[in-house]
Scaffold this active site. Structure first.
Site, mmCIF file in Angstrom:
data_model
loop_
_atom_site.group_PDB
_atom_site.id
_atom_site.type_symbol
_atom_site.label_atom_id
_atom_site.label_comp_id
_atom_site.label_asym_id
_atom_site.label_seq_id
_atom_site.Cartn_x
_atom_site.Cartn_y
_atom_site.Cartn_z
ATOM 1 N N ASP A 53 0.833 -1.209 0.000
ATOM 2 C CA ASP A 53 0.000 0.000 0.000
ATOM 3 C C ASP A 53 0.867 1.258 0.000
ATOM 4 O O ASP A 53 0.542 2.249 -0.644
ATOM 5 C CB ASP A 53 -0.897 0.025 1.237
ATOM 6 N N GLY A 54 1.976 1.191 0.752
ATOM 7 C CA GLY A 54 2.871 2.341 0.831
ATOM 8 C C GLY A 54 3.428 2.703 -0.547
ATOM 9 O O GLY A 54 3.612 3.877 -0.859
ATOM 10 N N ASN A 169 -6.479 5.735 10.823
ATOM 11 C CA ASN A 169 -7.768 5.954 11.476
ATOM 12 C C ASN A 169 -8.232 4.755 12.295
ATOM 13 O O ASN A 169 -8.721 4.893 13.415
ATOM 14 C CB ASN A 169 -8.810 6.301 10.394
ATOM 15 N N SER A 171 -6.364 2.316 13.543
ATOM 16 C CA SER A 171 -5.485 2.122 14.711
ATOM 17 C C SER A 171 -5.869 3.054 15.853
ATOM 18 O O SER A 171 -5.597 2.766 17.017
ATOM 19 C CB SER A 171 -4.024 2.389 14.340
ATOM 20 N N ALA A 190 -5.268 10.818 20.807
ATOM 21 C CA ALA A 190 -5.070 11.057 22.234
ATOM 22 C C ALA A 190 -5.698 12.379 22.709
ATOM 23 O O ALA A 190 -4.991 13.285 23.164
ATOM 24 C CB ALA A 190 -3.568 11.016 22.569
HETATM 25 P P1 NAP Z 1 3.863 2.491 6.930
HETATM 26 O O1 NAP Z 1 4.084 3.108 8.255
HETATM 27 O O2 NAP Z 1 4.873 1.570 6.374
HETATM 28 O O3 NAP Z 1 2.424 1.748 6.823
HETATM 29 C C1 NAP Z 1 1.631 1.432 7.840
HETATM 30 C C2 NAP Z 1 0.737 0.256 7.431
HETATM 31 O O4 NAP Z 1 -0.485 0.797 6.898
HETATM 32 C C3 NAP Z 1 1.294 -0.675 6.343
HETATM 33 O O5 NAP Z 1 1.058 -2.016 6.743
HETATM 34 C C4 NAP Z 1 0.473 -0.313 5.118
HETATM 35 O O6 NAP Z 1 0.309 -1.403 4.212
HETATM 36 C C5 NAP Z 1 -0.853 0.022 5.774
HETATM 37 N N1 NAP Z 1 -1.798 0.810 4.984
HETATM 38 C C6 NAP Z 1 -1.566 1.892 4.180
HETATM 39 N N2 NAP Z 1 -2.728 2.320 3.646
HETATM 40 C C7 NAP Z 1 -3.708 1.511 4.130
HETATM 41 C C8 NAP Z 1 -5.111 1.445 3.954
HETATM 42 N N3 NAP Z 1 -5.761 2.338 3.189
HETATM 43 N N4 NAP Z 1 -5.809 0.507 4.632
HETATM 44 C C9 NAP Z 1 -5.185 -0.381 5.427
HETATM 45 N N5 NAP Z 1 -3.867 -0.384 5.631
HETATM 46 C C10 NAP Z 1 -3.137 0.556 4.995
HETATM 47 O O7 NAP Z 1 3.629 3.667 5.891
HETATM 48 P P2 NAP Z 1 3.133 3.531 4.400
HETATM 49 O O8 NAP Z 1 3.192 2.103 3.948
HETATM 50 O O9 NAP Z 1 3.832 4.593 3.614
HETATM 51 O O10 NAP Z 1 1.594 3.959 4.544
HETATM 52 C C11 NAP Z 1 1.248 5.257 4.914
HETATM 53 C C12 NAP Z 1 0.066 5.149 5.833
HETATM 54 O O11 NAP Z 1 0.465 4.568 7.065
HETATM 55 C C13 NAP Z 1 -0.549 6.457 6.243
HETATM 56 O O12 NAP Z 1 -1.422 6.970 5.251
HETATM 57 C C14 NAP Z 1 -1.256 6.085 7.521
HETATM 58 O O13 NAP Z 1 -2.611 5.735 7.289
HETATM 59 C C15 NAP Z 1 -0.560 4.835 7.996
HETATM 60 N N6 NAP Z 1 -0.036 5.027 9.345
HETATM 61 C C16 NAP Z 1 -0.553 4.234 10.319
HETATM 62 C C17 NAP Z 1 -0.164 4.408 11.630
HETATM 63 C C18 NAP Z 1 -0.773 3.531 12.668
HETATM 64 O O14 NAP Z 1 -1.572 2.675 12.301
HETATM 65 N N7 NAP Z 1 -0.474 3.745 13.930
HETATM 66 C C19 NAP Z 1 0.764 5.401 11.970
HETATM 67 C C20 NAP Z 1 1.274 6.187 10.951
HETATM 68 C C21 NAP Z 1 0.856 5.993 9.624
HETATM 69 P P3 NAP Z 1 1.554 -2.050 3.396
HETATM 70 O O15 NAP Z 1 2.232 -2.941 4.404
HETATM 71 O O16 NAP Z 1 0.924 -2.844 2.303
HETATM 72 O O17 NAP Z 1 2.435 -0.907 2.912
HETATM 73 MN MN MN Z 2 4.438 0.431 4.102
#
Ligand code: NAP
Ligand code: MN
Length: 271
Positions: A53-54, A169, A171, A190
């Site tokens: 997804d990233g 969202n 999480s 938070a």
């Molecule tokens: P990352 O920190 O490597 O990714 C976080 C996880 O989110 C990865 O497992 C990614 O999938 C998954 N993901 C991304 N878009 C998603 C979606 N629409 N639905 C479900 N899971 C999704 O960063 P990244 O891969 O560049 O992704 C950026 C996204 O990370 C941001 O848009 C944000 O939503 C998310 N994020 C999550 C948290 C948290 O959950 N605490 C914190 C910061 C950011 P893949 O493994 O396939 O890449």
């Molecule tokens: Mn990722």
């Protein structure tokens, strides 16, 4: 059978399985008569993203939310956006050639940032997050369609699209939104609730025509604020106001016959 959708651009991350998948895909596409674009600037009909997804988010931002359709091949971890596995290349080329796919049109979210002397716009497919740049809480005044709602205090807020509802969202305890429901979800990070600070503790759903106004409260306005769009960010230290609304652009994802949003949710979150 070739139709007008001839030009395909492949974007992949650097893992060895992505590189291998890319090599196989290029060979198969060329054999089937497709022409491969050398850059996304050639306005390809389809952009194939190999990674997680990233990687899909990276391609979308790099090419600035293009009109081209997207399809993802998952070699990453979760792969929520990604439609195919590397083992399905032949099926993909066959179904694509036969027009056997549907287009899932995903909404985006825009933030307009007004500083003392400038105006900036950022777009997210998953979400826009607003946070401080240090470890202090931030204080934000929020209005919905011009009327004041709350002074938020806490780590920050996330404004998620339906497509992004399953990411950051989720999480944070936000709801999973079926992308057929077109809403923006404001989810607190938070939130503080004491006699000193009062903030909503649950998500708020907004219809697409409303605008969320956010301005730094007096306690925050000298400190940098970080605006995060799908993980990419920019910091501002002179924000006057921000407006968040449904994005003006959409992203078109190809989905094949057996795609079902809730099956995808089940397979990625519960199984
Ligand atoms: P990352 O920190 O490597 O990714 C976080 C996880 O989110 C990865 O497992 C990614 O999938 C998954 N993901 C991304 N878009 C998603 C979606 N629409 N639905 C479900 N899971 C999704 O960063 P990244 O891969 O560049 O992704 C950026 C996204 O990370 C941001 O848009 C944000 O939503 C998310 N994020 C999550 C948290 C948290 O959950 N605490 C914190 C910061 C950011 P893949 O493994 O396939 O890449
Ligand atoms: Mn990722």
């Amino acid at each position: 059978m070739l139709t007008s959708k001839e030009k395909i651009y492949i974007y992949s991350n650097g893992t060895s399985s992505s590189k291998e998948t890319r090599r196989r895909l290029e060979e198969k596409l060329e054999k089937s008569g497709y022409s491969l674009a050398k850059s996304a600037g050639e306005k390809p009909d389809l952009i194939v993203v190999i990674g997680g997804d990233g990687t899909l988010l990276e391609a979308i931002h790099k090419f600035n939310f293009p009109e081209s359709q997207f399809i993802g091949i998952n070699t990453g971890h979760l792969g929520f956006f990604q439609e195919l596995m590397p083992s399905q290349l032949d099926d993909f080329i066959f179904n694509y050639g036969q027009d056997k796919f549907a287009i899932q049109e995903l909404s985006t979210v825009d933030i307009n940032v007004r500083t003392n002397d400038c105006y900036f716009t950022h777009t997210g497919l998953n979400e826009i997050a607003i946070k401080g740049s240090d470890n202090h809480s931030i204080h934000l005044n929020m209005s919905i369609d011009g009327s004041f709602i709350q002074r938020f205090s806490g780590d920050g807020v996330v404004i998620a699209t339906p497509a992004g509802s399953t990411a950051y969202n989720y999480s944070l305890g936000g709801s999973i939104v079926d992308p057929r429901v077109n809403v923006l979800q404001l989810t607190p990070i938070a939130p503080m609730n004491t006699i000193a600070y009062r903030s909503f503790t649950s998500s708020i759903l907004l219809p697409p025509e409303l605008t969320l106004g956010i301005s730094p409260d007096i306690r925050t306005d000298k400190k940098p604020i970080r605006i995060i769009f799908d993980g990419y960010y920019k910091e501002y230290s002179d924000i006057k106001s921000m407006e968040v609304s449904m994005g003006t652009r959409t992203i078109k994802l190809l989905r094949f016959e057996n795609y079902d949003f809730w099956e995808k949710v089940k397979s990625k979150f519960l199984l």
